[in-house]
Design a protein around this motif. Structure first.
Motif, short mmCIF file in Angstrom:
data_model
loop_
_atom_site.label_atom_id
_atom_site.label_comp_id
_atom_site.label_asym_id
_atom_site.label_seq_id
_atom_site.Cartn_x
_atom_site.Cartn_y
_atom_site.Cartn_z
N LYS A 1 0.80 -1.23 0.00
CA LYS A 1 0.00 0.00 0.00
C LYS A 1 0.84 1.28 0.00
O LYS A 1 0.46 2.26 -0.66
N PRO A 2 1.98 1.34 0.73
CA PRO A 2 2.77 2.57 0.67
C PRO A 2 3.26 2.92 -0.73
O PRO A 2 3.49 4.10 -1.02
N ILE A 3 3.41 1.93 -1.59
CA ILE A 3 3.81 2.20 -2.97
C ILE A 3 2.67 2.91 -3.70
O ILE A 3 2.89 3.83 -4.49
N VAL A 4 1.44 2.50 -3.42
CA VAL A 4 0.27 3.17 -3.98
C VAL A 4 0.20 4.60 -3.45
O VAL A 4 -0.04 5.55 -4.21
N ALA A 5 0.45 4.77 -2.14
CA ALA A 5 0.44 6.11 -1.56
C ALA A 5 1.50 6.99 -2.20
O ALA A 5 1.25 8.17 -2.51
N ALA A 6 2.69 6.43 -2.44
CA ALA A 6 3.77 7.21 -3.05
C ALA A 6 3.39 7.65 -4.46
O ALA A 6 3.65 8.80 -4.86
N ALA A 7 2.78 6.74 -5.22
CA ALA A 7 2.36 7.08 -6.58
C ALA A 7 1.32 8.19 -6.56
O ALA A 7 1.34 9.11 -7.39
N ALA A 8 0.41 8.13 -5.58
CA ALA A 8 -0.65 9.13 -5.49
C ALA A 8 -0.08 10.50 -5.12
O ALA A 8 -0.40 11.52 -5.75
N VAL A 9 0.75 10.55 -4.09
CA VAL A 9 1.32 11.82 -3.64
C VAL A 9 2.22 12.41 -4.72
O VAL A 9 2.19 13.62 -4.99
N GLU A 10 3.02 11.57 -5.36
CA GLU A 10 3.89 12.04 -6.43
C GLU A 10 3.07 12.61 -7.58
O GLU A 10 3.51 13.54 -8.27
N GLY A 11 1.88 12.08 -7.78
CA GLY A 11 1.00 12.56 -8.85
C GLY A 11 0.17 13.75 -8.47
O GLY A 11 -0.64 14.23 -9.28
N GLY A 12 0.30 14.23 -7.23
CA GLY A 12 -0.40 15.45 -6.84
C GLY A 12 -1.50 15.27 -5.82
O GLY A 12 -2.10 16.26 -5.36
#
Length: 783
Positions: free
Chosen positions: A414-425
């Motif tokens: 899940k933290p990888i999903v969170a990282a992708a989301a935050v990196e995307g704005g």
């Protein structure tokens, strides 16, 4: 025709003629007479033997196969590996007694003749004629050295070994010519040194240093008179004169050597007689070869190093070249293994999971910002004895490096999903309704213009661990409580492709080498990964967004003659996977998991740490992956065969109704990291401000944190319907829903499309069954 003896061998006259022929040839050679291609002794009969002038002029001394020594980062020995147990030493490091003994028994006129001893040949002819067989040889030490060169060059190829040892005139001719070259080039002392380093002394020992260690547990320079005589006597027939298996025969042979030394004046008769009365004095050492003998319980790490040498092009362009380098040995491999971290990892594993337990554990520690592997261990020992719970499968690594097929990481993805989301704005305050139960949102954008669609008639659903887990939630609380419905809504919002791209940037890949599937259920950790992959991925967060490829080797030197040659080694390559702000945001989220979320039992007290728990479908595996600013580690617990569910199970002597990532892997991680970090600087994270949620939760579930739940996706949920365009999903696929722990349903793929772009292999998910109407998991269990 000359008559043969009844035994089938040559008659004395034939033996004499054969030896005489060789001696005549030797004499011609030594006189500088080059024989023509056809002529004397019929050397070129139908091309069966090359003429003397046609033999290649230069014989290259082979690189002798030696021990390879594998060291930890502090220079401590982990293991020695070799195809032939040999340690090359200088003549000055070989006992003078040993030098005299080998010359006395193998070539007493060594210092008086050239490459070929004509007097010795004639003496052998006479002796063999009297005995009616081959009772005495005529090869000099120089000729024997050449023969050993041929054998060494043949390696383990039985055909080449046979050619190198065949009793033919052709081989003898080649041997003679090369012996002359060596005598001229090397001189007597170097020839003796090379001979003592190359010859076989039995019991897997090649060379006098290895033999001295094998039989007497001492260095060759420390051998006394009777020990030297024993070793010198073995050379003629290592099996016959083996002192370990036939003490009487070995003693008899030793005394022959002692007497010969006295006759030649190397020692007095009194010294010889006194030495004959002494026992053999064996003090044997078992050969320690291979990763199975590795110290520090580092057998799996040792094997991982071996895999690197055999597969990385830096050690040779071809598979054959790399294998030759490994088998030849003589390497000193300095690794990244930190002895403190390794000791702590193995101690924690031993304390929490027994090797005889129904399930196993594997743990790996890496250094953020460098990719250095600091520790690698598991509960089942390295070895081949299954009855002793041993295995050679490295549960910490991918299948192409000696590992298994991997294990679903569950909520640790899940933290990888969170990282992708935050990196995307997406802001970390992003809220979703996050109900207890819901169908997978549809449609969801995937890579290459594809779209995932849920089946509108039999929609795949998921749920949280229990009904108290109801939103709305923000990212911080959803991460701390490991809320499945939040993360599926998040990936459905941002799309599947940004998550796959982020995973790739963080080095996250399936352990079996397949591509990560394009379905929203990947947010729940349905793709099999290895502990090394997950530990190194989380090290990216610790390094504030810099991903470094994992490395296990610091340096390699190879002994060539008396010199050490440095070899190139694989280097870690680092690249930015995400911004510092994104990494710091994820660290803030995961710090909350350890402080008051599902990972509280993994906390390191006053030392700041962050991490995530994970528990997979039907509890076939449980994880804790976490880090501090200076170390990252992953712990997996489960059944390597993917058969034993971790319910009603005893692990490490402690019974569990259900295993959670925070309850079993968490404490292993805590103890492992505590010991590994002892004495290391206490560093803090660069945290960001994430405002707390201000609304009240439903059904008293809001704000409570507990252990991670299980992930129970169905096959239909995994691939609910991925198609190349906006076409509506068909009615033929999907998955039924049901209880969060009831298993998975094997359904058809939701959505219709003419040509599938991928297929689902059997047993795609750990724990897949043909029964049960499953829901799914990783919701937080109330504490």
């Amino acid at each position: 025709m000359p008559k043969k003896r009844s035994s089938g061998g040559l008659s004395p006259m034939q033996q004499a003629a054969k030896f005489l022929g060789v001696s005549v040839l030797a004499g011609a050679v030594m006189a500088g007479i080059a024989l023509p291609a056809a002529g004397a002794l019929g050397l070129a009969a139908k091309g069966s033997v090359k003429g003397f002038d046609e033999i290649p002029a230069n014989l290259k001394s082979p690189q002798l196969s030696q021990r390879t020594t594998i060291l930890d980062s502090q220079g401590g020995q982990i293991a020695t590996v070799y195809s032939r147990d040999r340690t090359v030493v200088d003549l000055k490091d070989i006992s003078p007694y040993m030098q005299k003994a080998i010359v006395a028994i193998e070539d007493s006129r060594f210092y008086k003749h050239g490459a070929v001893d004509l007097k010795g040949v004639l003496r052998a002819v006479n002796k063999n004629a009297q005995e009616g067989g081959v009772a005495q040889g005529a090869s000099t030490l120089t000729q024997q050295l050449v023969k050993n060169y041929f054998i060494e060059e043949a390696g383990d190829d039985p055909t080449k070994v046979a050619e190198a040892t065949q009793q033919t005139l052709g081989r003898k001719v080649r041997e003679l010519k090369y012996a002359i070259q060596i005598e001229d080039k090397l001189g007597k002392k170097k020839i003796l040194e090379n001979y003592l380093n190359i010859t076989f002394f039995g019991e897997q020992a090649y060379g006098v240093e290895a033999a001295s260690q094998r039989y007497f547990s001492k260095h060759a320079k420390d051998l006394n008179l009777q020990e030297s005589a024993l070793l010198a006597g073995i050379v003629q027939s290592p099996s016959r004169y083996d002192p370990v298996n036939d003490e009487a025969e070995a003693t008899k042979r030793r005394n022959i050597v002692l007497q010969r030394m006295a006759e030649l004046g190397d020692i007095s008769q009194k010294e010889a007689d006194q030495a004959k009365e002494k026992p053999l004095g064996l003090h044997t050492s078992r050969p320690k070869n291979g990763c199975i003998t590795a110290a520090k319980s580092a057998g799996f790490f040792c094997d991982y190093v071996r895999q690197i040498v055999l597969t990385d092009p830096v050690f040779g362009k071809t598979k054959e070249q790399r294998a030759k380098l490994w088998n030849r040995g003589g390497l000193t491999i300095r690794t990244t293994l930190d002895p403190q971290a390794q000791k702590s990892a193995q101690a924690s594993i031993k304390d929490h999971v027994y090797k005889s337990d129904a399930v196993a554990t594997a743990a790996t520690v890496v250094e953020p910002g460098t990719g250095k592997i600091l520790a690698m261990g598991q509960s089942r020992p390295y070895g081949v004895n299954v009855k002793n719970d041993e295995t050679t499968i490295n549960l910490s690594v991918n299948s192409d490096m000696g590992g298994g097929a991997g294990y679903q990481p569950g909520s640790t993805f899940k933290p990888i999903v969170a990282a992708a989301a935050v990196e995307g704005g997406k802001p970390p305050t992003q809220e979703y309704s996050s109900p207890y139960e819901m169908p997978y949102p549809s449609p969801v954008s995937a890579c290459d213009g594809k779209v995932w669609r849920n089946d509108p008639y039999r929609p795949a659903k998921l749920k949280n661990e229990n009904e108290s887990e109801r939103g709305p939630y923000g990212m911080a609380e959803a991460t701390a409580k490991s809320v499945n419905t939040y993360y599926v809504q998040l990936i459905s919002d941002i799309g599947i492709c940004p998550v796959i791209d982020m995973a790739k940037k963080m080095g996250v890949q399936r352990a079996d080498g397949r591509k990560i599937d394009q379905a929203p259920s990947i947010a729940l950790g349905t793709q099999e990964m290895s502990p090394l992959t997950m530990a190194n991925a989380y090290a990216t967060f610790a390094a504030r967004g810099m991903y470094c490829t994992p490395v296990a080797i610091e340096s390699v030197t190879q002994k060539v003659g008396s010199e050490q040659k440095s070899l190139q080694v694989p280097k870690s390559t680092c690249s930015r996977a995400m911004s510092e702000n994104t990494a710091d945001t994820v660290s803030t989220l995961l710090k909350g998991v350890v402080e008051d979320g599902t990972g509280q039992e993994a906390g390191l007290g006053s030392r700041p740490s962050a991490g995530k728990t994970g528990t997979t479908d039907e509890r076939f595996a449980a994880w804790f992956v976490g880090y501090t600013p200076n170390m990252a580690g992953a712990v997996w617990v489960g059944d390597p065969q993917h058969k034993r569910k971790m319910t009603n199970i005893t692990i490490g002597g402690i019974p569990h109704d259900k295993v959670y990532g925070g309850e079993v892997p968490g404490p292993i991680w805590r103890d492992m990291m505590s010991g590994a970090l002892e004495g290391k600087p206490v560093e803090d994270f660069h945290l960001v401000d994430i405002p707390d949620d201000t609304h009240e939760g439903d059904d008293q579930g809001k704000g409570r944190r507990g252990d991670d739940g299980n992930n129970g996706d169905t096959t239909g949920q995994l691939i609910g319907g991925l198609i190349g365009g906006p076409t509506d999903g068909g009615a033929t696929g999907g998955a039924t829903t049901g209880d969060a722990t009831s298993g998975t349903t094997t359904g058809t793929i939701g959505g219709t499309f003419p040509t599938p772009t991928f297929s689902i292999p059997g047993n795609f998910i750990e724990g897949q069954t043909n029964g049960g109407n499953n829901g799914n998991g990783n919701g937080g269990r109330r504490g």
